[in-house]
Motif scaffolding. Sequence first.
Motif, PDB file in Angstrom:
ATOM      1  N   VAL A  83       0.858  -1.180   0.000  1.00 25.00           N
ATOM      2  CA  VAL A  83       0.000   0.000   0.000  1.00 25.00           C
ATOM      3  C   VAL A  83       0.900   1.239   0.000  1.00 25.00           C
ATOM      4  N   ILE A  84       0.621   2.171  -0.931  1.00 25.69           N
ATOM      5  CA  ILE A  84       1.349   3.433  -0.993  1.00 25.69           C
ATOM      6  C   ILE A  84       0.514   4.503  -0.295  1.00 25.69           C
ATOM      7  N   HIS A  85       1.135   5.161   0.694  1.00 23.44           N
ATOM      8  CA  HIS A  85       0.463   6.180   1.490  1.00 23.44           C
ATOM      9  C   HIS A  85       0.947   7.572   1.075  1.00 23.44           C
ATOM     10  N   PRO A  86       0.302   8.649   1.570  1.00 19.29           N
ATOM     11  CA  PRO A  86       0.779  10.002   1.268  1.00 19.29           C
ATOM     12  C   PRO A  86       2.263  10.169   1.576  1.00 19.29           C
ATOM     13  N   GLY A  87       2.948  10.907   0.686  1.00 19.99           N
ATOM     14  CA  GLY A  87       4.372  11.114   0.861  1.00 19.99           C
ATOM     15  C   GLY A  87       5.231   9.997   0.316  1.00 19.99           C
ATOM     16  N   GLY A  88       4.612   8.993  -0.324  1.00 18.45           N
ATOM     17  CA  GLY A  88       5.378   7.890  -0.887  1.00 18.45           C
ATOM     18  C   GLY A  88       5.711   6.787   0.095  1.00 18.45           C
ATOM     19  N   ARG A  89       5.179   6.855   1.313  1.00 19.26           N
ATOM     20  CA  ARG A  89       5.455   5.799   2.289  1.00 19.26           C
ATOM     21  C   ARG A  89       4.782   4.505   1.852  1.00 19.26           C
ATOM     22  N   CYS A  90       5.511   3.399   1.983  1.00 22.16           N
ATOM     23  CA  CYS A  90       5.006   2.107   1.521  1.00 22.16           C
ATOM     24  C   CYS A  90       4.929   1.124   2.683  1.00 22.16           C
ATOM     25  N   SER A  91       3.841   0.363   2.722  1.00 21.47           N
ATOM     26  CA  SER A  91       3.665  -0.627   3.779  1.00 21.47           C
ATOM     27  C   SER A  91       2.952  -1.851   3.236  1.00 21.47           C
ATOM     28  N   THR A  92       2.927  -2.901   4.037  1.00 20.52           N
ATOM     29  CA  THR A  92       2.088  -4.049   3.733  1.00 20.52           C
ATOM     30  C   THR A  92       0.644  -3.667   4.050  1.00 20.52           C
ATOM     31  N   PRO A  93      -0.349  -4.447   3.599  1.00 21.51           N
ATOM     32  CA  PRO A  93      -1.741  -4.115   3.922  1.00 21.51           C
ATOM     33  C   PRO A  93      -2.014  -4.028   5.418  1.00 21.51           C
ATOM     34  N   ASP A  94      -1.219  -4.738   6.255  1.00 17.29           N
ATOM     35  CA  ASP A  94      -1.433  -4.664   7.701  1.00 17.29           C
ATOM     36  C   ASP A  94      -0.618  -3.561   8.369  1.00 17.29           C
ATOM     37  N   GLY A  95       0.113  -2.766   7.576  1.00 19.92           N
ATOM     38  CA  GLY A  95       0.786  -1.598   8.129  1.00 19.92           C
ATOM     39  C   GLY A  95       2.279  -1.716   8.347  1.00 19.92           C
ATOM     40  N   SER A  96       2.890  -2.858   8.107  1.00 25.42           N
ATOM     41  CA  SER A  96       4.331  -3.011   8.297  1.00 25.42           C
ATOM     42  C   SER A  96       5.088  -2.307   7.177  1.00 25.42           C
ATOM     43  N   SER A  97       6.167  -1.605   7.519  1.00 19.59           N
ATOM     44  CA  SER A  97       6.918  -0.836   6.529  1.00 19.59           C
ATOM     45  C   SER A  97       7.600  -1.740   5.512  1.00 19.59           C
ATOM     46  N   LEU A  98       7.586  -1.281   4.246  1.00 16.95           N
ATOM     47  CA  LEU A  98       8.259  -2.000   3.170  1.00 16.95           C
ATOM     48  C   LEU A  98       9.349  -1.155   2.506  1.00 16.95           C
ATOM     49  N   MET A  99       9.602   0.025   3.040  1.00 13.66           N
ATOM     50  CA  MET A  99      10.512   0.941   2.371  1.00 13.66           C
ATOM     51  C   MET A  99      11.907   0.352   2.212  1.00 13.66           C
ATOM     52  N   GLN A 100      12.452  -0.225   3.255  1.00 17.52           N
ATOM     53  CA  GLN A 100      13.808  -0.760   3.176  1.00 17.52           C
ATOM     54  C   GLN A 100      13.863  -2.110   2.478  1.00 17.52           C
ATOM     55  N   SER A 101      12.868  -2.950   2.707  1.00 16.40           N
ATOM     56  CA  SER A 101      12.915  -4.299   2.127  1.00 16.40           C
ATOM     57  C   SER A 101      12.815  -4.280   0.607  1.00 16.40           C
ATOM     58  N   GLY A 102      12.159  -3.257   0.040  1.00 16.14           N
ATOM     59  CA  GLY A 102      12.008  -3.212  -1.405  1.00 16.14           C
ATOM     60  C   GLY A 102      13.009  -2.311  -2.110  1.00 16.14           C
ATOM     61  N   TYR A 103      13.972  -1.746  -1.379  1.00 15.76           N
ATOM     62  CA  TYR A 103      14.904  -0.797  -1.986  1.00 15.76           C
ATOM     63  C   TYR A 103      15.884  -1.533  -2.902  1.00 15.76           C
ATOM     64  N   LEU A 104      15.987  -1.058  -4.173  1.00 17.33           N
ATOM     65  CA  LEU A 104      16.864  -1.705  -5.155  1.00 17.33           C
ATOM     66  C   LEU A 104      17.906  -0.737  -5.728  1.00 17.33           C
ATOM     67  N   GLY A 105      17.995   0.465  -5.195  1.00 21.23           N
ATOM     68  CA  GLY A 105      18.930   1.449  -5.721  1.00 21.23           C
ATOM     69  C   GLY A 105      18.260   2.793  -5.868  1.00 21.23           C
ATOM     70  N   VAL A 106      18.945   3.727  -6.514  1.00 21.63           N
ATOM     71  CA  VAL A 106      18.431   5.092  -6.651  1.00 21.63           C
ATOM     72  C   VAL A 106      17.056   5.095  -7.324  1.00 21.63           C
ATOM     73  N   ARG A 107      16.060   5.583  -6.612  1.00 22.68           N
ATOM     74  CA  ARG A 107      14.672   5.682  -7.102  1.00 22.68           C
ATOM     75  C   ARG A 107      14.191   4.384  -7.739  1.00 22.68           C
ATOM     76  N   THR A 108      14.603   3.285  -7.214  1.00 20.50           N
ATOM     77  CA  THR A 108      14.200   1.972  -7.741  1.00 20.50           C
ATOM     78  C   THR A 108      13.703   1.120  -6.581  1.00 20.50           C
ATOM     79  N   TRP A 109      12.557   0.488  -6.793  1.00 19.54           N
ATOM     80  CA  TRP A 109      11.917  -0.243  -5.696  1.00 19.54           C
ATOM     81  C   TRP A 109      11.151  -1.433  -6.270  1.00 19.54           C
ATOM     82  N   GLY A 110      11.110  -2.526  -5.497  1.00 22.46           N
ATOM     83  CA  GLY A 110      10.346  -3.687  -5.922  1.00 22.46           C
ATOM     84  C   GLY A 110      11.022  -4.994  -5.601  1.00 22.46           C
ATOM     85  N   ASP A 111      10.929  -5.961  -6.546  1.00 24.10           N
ATOM     86  CA  ASP A 111      11.450  -7.305  -6.330  1.00 24.10           C
ATOM     87  C   ASP A 111      12.884  -7.452  -6.823  1.00 24.10           C
TER      88      ASP A 111
END
Length: 338
Positions: free
Chosen positions: A86-114
């Motif tokens: 889930v993407i929240h205001p300000g670009g904050r990303c979490s799982t549907p239950d609210g756990s942060s995903l910002m660090q776990s999905g970081y792949l480099g400069v402005r790159t995020w995902g698997d």
Amino acid sequence: MDPLAGLLDGARARGAFLVRACFDPPWSVRVEDEAPLTLMLPVRGDAWLVPDDGEPLRMRPGDVAMARGPAPYTVADDPQGAPRAVIHPGGRCSTPDGSSLMQSGYLGVRTWGDRTDGDAVLLIGTYQAHGEVNRRLLDALPPLFVLPSEVWDSPFTPLLAQEIVKSDPGQEVVLDRLLDLLVIAGLRAWFSRPEAEPPGWYRALGDPVVGPALRLLQNAPARPWTVARLAAEVGVSRAALARRFTDLVGEPPMTYLTGWRLALAADLLGEPDATVGAVARKVGYASPFALSAAFKRVHGVSPQEHRAAGSSGQRRPGDGAPVEVAAGPEVRQDTPKA
């Protein structure tokens, strides 16, 4: 400047949120960031844009999609897939239950995902503050739309793909301007489509009477317009212009002018050296008090509060809600400006 050019000129990103999203199936992202406008460019793999109400829209590489906030939507490889992020205001990303995903999905400069070479890659740019996009432009757009590659072709897409992963000096400004150019190109293509259902003022541009009147109001908002003066400029009677303008645009000439003046004022107030007095003169108000009264009546905040909210990146009161503009005493039908 024609009215469409005037609205497009108001698209000015300032520190926009941009990301290269890379996914492997199955993937599904719920977007609840309430951003006023988001652009999506699939560069690898198909994706679906799924509104809460309405039919899913398919996106293929080479297409461009836009989402007008604040309504939430989902982007996924399968329109039936359950959201995994889930993407929240300000670009904050979490799982549907609210756990942060910002660090776990970081792949480099402005790159995020698997993974960086995932089966699906999308370039995403988001205007985060409502003052960066003219409200009248947003009101003219559907909540979601997709332009297929056969009607959309921009040389800026590969350039954005190259620049989005760089961290060179001044990179934020480069990306802001690229986002502006892509959005302008996409909106211009959208408004040319038969399914676009453009607003009344856009359709009225081709009318031999109302079109010139619109351009006069757009190009010279500071003039002390009245319906009679505007009618004399375009060579028709006051009654004929008022009737034809209202029929085609959907509102009387002076009501349109009030909305245009205040939209311009909202944009100009974002300039660092602008004063309320200088902005008032530019948009047709004789004093800062007259502008402040009209501005607060429509926007719910004073010009100073509007500017302070913009500089802090906060959401302004009333943003995202329909605004009904009435012709106040400063633009009565046949009296000079206040």
